[in-house]
Design a protein around this motif. Structure first.
Motif, PDB file in Angstrom:
ATOM      1  N   MET A   1       1.408   7.712  -6.518  1.00 25.31           N
ATOM      2  CA  MET A   1       0.351   8.688  -6.758  1.00 25.31           C
ATOM      3  C   MET A   1       0.929  10.086  -6.820  1.00 25.31           C
ATOM      4  O   MET A   1       1.839  10.414  -6.075  1.00 25.31           O
TER       5      MET A   1
ATOM      6  N   SER B   1       1.728  13.721  -6.000  1.00 27.43           N
ATOM      7  CA  SER B   1       1.676  14.298  -4.661  1.00 27.43           C
ATOM      8  C   SER B   1       0.513  15.287  -4.584  1.00 27.43           C
ATOM      9  O   SER B   1       0.258  16.052  -5.506  1.00 27.43           O
TER      10      SER B   1
ATOM     11  N   ARG C   1       1.926   1.878  -3.487  1.00 31.00           N
ATOM     12  CA  ARG C   1       0.881   2.455  -4.318  1.00 31.00           C
ATOM     13  C   ARG C   1       0.757   3.942  -4.034  1.00 31.00           C
ATOM     14  O   ARG C   1       0.612   4.750  -4.928  1.00 31.00           O
ATOM     15  N   LYS C   2       0.865   4.291  -2.767  1.00 26.40           N
ATOM     16  CA  LYS C   2       0.785   5.700  -2.380  1.00 26.40           C
ATOM     17  C   LYS C   2       1.944   6.486  -3.007  1.00 26.40           C
ATOM     18  O   LYS C   2       1.786   7.614  -3.466  1.00 26.40           O
TER      19      LYS C   2
ATOM     20  N   THR D   1       0.838  -1.206   0.000  1.00 30.42           N
ATOM     21  CA  THR D   1       0.000   0.000   0.000  1.00 30.42           C
ATOM     22  C   THR D   1       0.872   1.254   0.000  1.00 30.42           C
ATOM     23  O   THR D   1       0.553   2.247  -0.651  1.00 30.42           O
ATOM     24  N   GLU D   2       1.983   1.180   0.710  1.00 30.84           N
ATOM     25  CA  GLU D   2       2.908   2.314   0.730  1.00 30.84           C
ATOM     26  C   GLU D   2       3.427   2.593  -0.681  1.00 30.84           C
ATOM     27  O   GLU D   2       3.512   3.740  -1.120  1.00 30.84           O
TER      28      GLU D   2
END
Ligand SMILES: Nc1ncnc2c1ncn2[C@@H]1O[C@H](COP(=O)(O)OP(=O)(O)OP(=O)(O)O)[C@@H](O)[C@H]1O
Ligand SMILES: [Mg+2]
Lengths: 271, 271
Positions: free
Chosen positions: B265, B267, B261-262, B258-259
């Protein structure tokens, strides 16, 4: 199906020209009129000259082949001059173009000098170079060969340099990353990559050299031009005709061979 | 000549021992293009015998950072050490020597078109004291030709040795570029998306080849990639670039999906 109708007004076919455009066109027309005024154009002289032209062309036929052997030899000399001059010119163009290409030139000042020299060789007409060399190395084919060489350098150094400048920066960067020196980048990349364009320009300059070598004889720089001059001055238009036909054969022949060589050379590549 | 090269290599490995195991280290690297600040203080290092994956979105500065390490792009600030030498303080000659010991694989393969695959691989030795003999395979010493051929075989392209590289596919070209880097017998490989243009199978093979080199020959490897699975499988460390700085740096097995994927993204994006 309903018909498509635009909501906005259709733009006109022609837009009304601005006053700047009108002024510009008026200036161009004035320039053209001025040029015609100075060019000594006279319909009268042209019409009076027509029968003369007809007579002269009539006198050319049938061509006189009595002196064909000596004409053939000077044709051979013309070609030798053109070929030797082109070879010298192409060889000297290599270092000159490497200095005159932005991406290979070792220094900014050398670049400027090389560019200037190339422009000088190119902009002074070949007949002027021929006069210069006839005055310095004497009458004969050597003066013509030098003229062709200088002319070729003006042409080839420019186009070789342009070919080299077109080389992509990527492979150059890759070779740099391998620790390559500028010289190695030149020979391992710039040179092989611009070889097709170099070949092309060299063949064009050979064709150009053959065309210009036929008139260099007019000022004593060797080749068939002198034969033509003598024939015309002695009103031997039938001999002049033979000479002109020979020149045609030479020029067309060289163009044919050159375009054949071009197509053969350009598609083989790997080293 | 060959002896001299061998001596260079052993001299360099002594040097490496005395400077610890870091093959390359960056400290406070800044670089902007005009008003576009690409790198604002990037520091990390990569040890010999180890592989670092560099990840980050398009335009995050991965290629720029790798280029800075060999001064293919001059950084604005910061210091870079390759084999313990401060790259920004080297003379032109010393810089060429360091570059010749680093294999650099570009995102776009950057081969010299019109030359054969074999010649392109032999270019790997162009900074290693062979002078003009590394320009073309036809004049290269047999030792170089044999070794280059073996490198082509290693990437599965020995059948294409004499093919002009512009006739190869994008992936084949990239493998030639990798063979060229391997041929250098480098102590450090910087590979910018080495597997990007390769099909999954060849991509896997190339990554395995690079890993094998880091393990058997003690090479340090930095590779940038958009394939997270490559980063996870082949790297000992993952360095993540975002907004000109290192967003995180960790061992692959500590990475959280999940980190990640973040991280990719944009900013400020709420998505
Ligand atoms: N020579 C250059 N001149 C101007 N701007 C450049 C130059 N090289 C890179 N940039 C800019 O620097 C930024 C980073 O580019 P870089 O190629 O390093 O990104 P990247 O992380 O490798 O991206 P990608 O994943 O697409 O390969 C981009 O915004 C790019 O436009
Ligand atoms: Mg990139």
């Amino acid at each position: 199906m309903s018909e498509l109708v635009a909501l906005r007004a259709l733009p006109p076919r022609f837009s009304t020209p601005s006053w700047k455009a009108v002024l510009g066109i008026a200036f161009l027309i004035a320039l053209a009129i001025w040029a015609f005024a100075g060019a000594g154009i006279s319909t009268e002289d042209f019409i009076d000259g027509l029968p003369e032209m007809w007579r002269l062309i009539g006198e050319m036929f049938p061509p006189d082949i009595a002196r064909s052997e000596s004409i053939a030899w000077s044709l051979v000399e013309t070609f030798q001059m053109a070929l030797a001059g082109t070879i010298i010119g192409v060889l000297l163009s290599f270092p000159l173009s490497a200095l005159a290409a932005r991406n290979t030139s070792p220094h900014w000042s050398l670049y400027q000098v090389a560019r200037g020299l190339t422009a000088l060789f190119r902009t002074i007409p070949d007949l002027v170079w021929a006069l210069f060399f006839v005055a310095t190395v004497g009458i004969g084919p050597f003066a013509g060969t030098l003229t062709i060489a200088v002319d070729t350098m003006g042409f080839c150094a420019r186009f070789f340099a342009e070919g080299m400048e077109e080389a992509d920066r990527g492979p150059e960067e890759a070779l740099k990353a391998l620790g390559s020196s500028k010289i190695s980048i030149f020979f391992a990349y710039i040179f092989p990559v611009s070889l097709p364009s170099i070949t092309n320009s060299s063949l064009f300059s050979l064709e150009k050299a053959v065309r210009s070598s036929v008139i260099l004889g007019l000022v004593g720089a060797g080749g068939i031009g002198i034969e033509l001059k003598v024939a015309m001055e002695m009103f031997r238009y039938d001999q002049a005709c033979t000479i002109i036909l020979c020149i045609l054969i030479l020029v067309i022949g060289v163009e044919r061979v050159s375009s054949f060589a071009r197509s053969r050379l350009l598609d083989q590549s790997s080293r | 000549m060959t002896a001299a090269v061998a001596e260079n290599v052993s001299e360099q490995s002594d040097e490496m021992k005395s400077h610890g195991a870091s093959a390359v280290s960056f400290s406070g690297i800044r670089k902007s293009f005009g008003s576009n600040q690409v790198l604002c203080g990037v520091s990390f290092s990569c040890a010999s015998h180890s592989a670092t994956a560099l990840i980050g979105a398009n335009g995050s500065g991965k290629s720029t950072l790798l280029r800075c390490s060999l001064r293919l792009i001059e950084p604005d600030a910061g210091s870079i050490h390759v084999f313990g030498k401060s790259v920004r303080e080297l003379s032109a000659g010393e810089l060429r020597k360091v570059r010749s010991q680093v294999g650099f694989v570009f995102q776009k393969h950057n081969l010299v078109s019109r030359l054969s695959a074999l010649t392109n691989v032999i270019h790997g030795a162009i900074g290693q004291g062979y002078s003009f003999r590394a320009w073309y395979q036809s004049i290269a010493p047999s030792e170089l030709r044999e070794r280059a051929f073996a490198c082509l075989e290693r990437v599965g392209l020995s059948d294409f040795a004499l093919k002009p590289v512009q006739t190869l596919s994008g992936g084949q070209s990239q493998r030639v570029a990798i063979a060229r880097a391997v041929f250098q017998k480098p102590k450090l490989i910087l590979a910018d998306e080495p597997a990007a243009s390769l099909d999954p199978e060849s991509g896997q093979q190339v990554m395995e080849l690079l890993r094998e080199l880091t393990q058997s020959e003690g090479i340090g490897l930095i590779f940038s990639t958009h394939h997270i699975d490559h980063a996870l499988e082949f790297a000992d460390r993952v360095v993540a670039l975002k907004s000109g700085t290192i967003d995180f740096e960790s061992a692959p097995d500590k990475l959280d999906a999940t980190e990640l994927r973040k991280f990719y993204m944009p900013s400020g994006s709420p998505l």
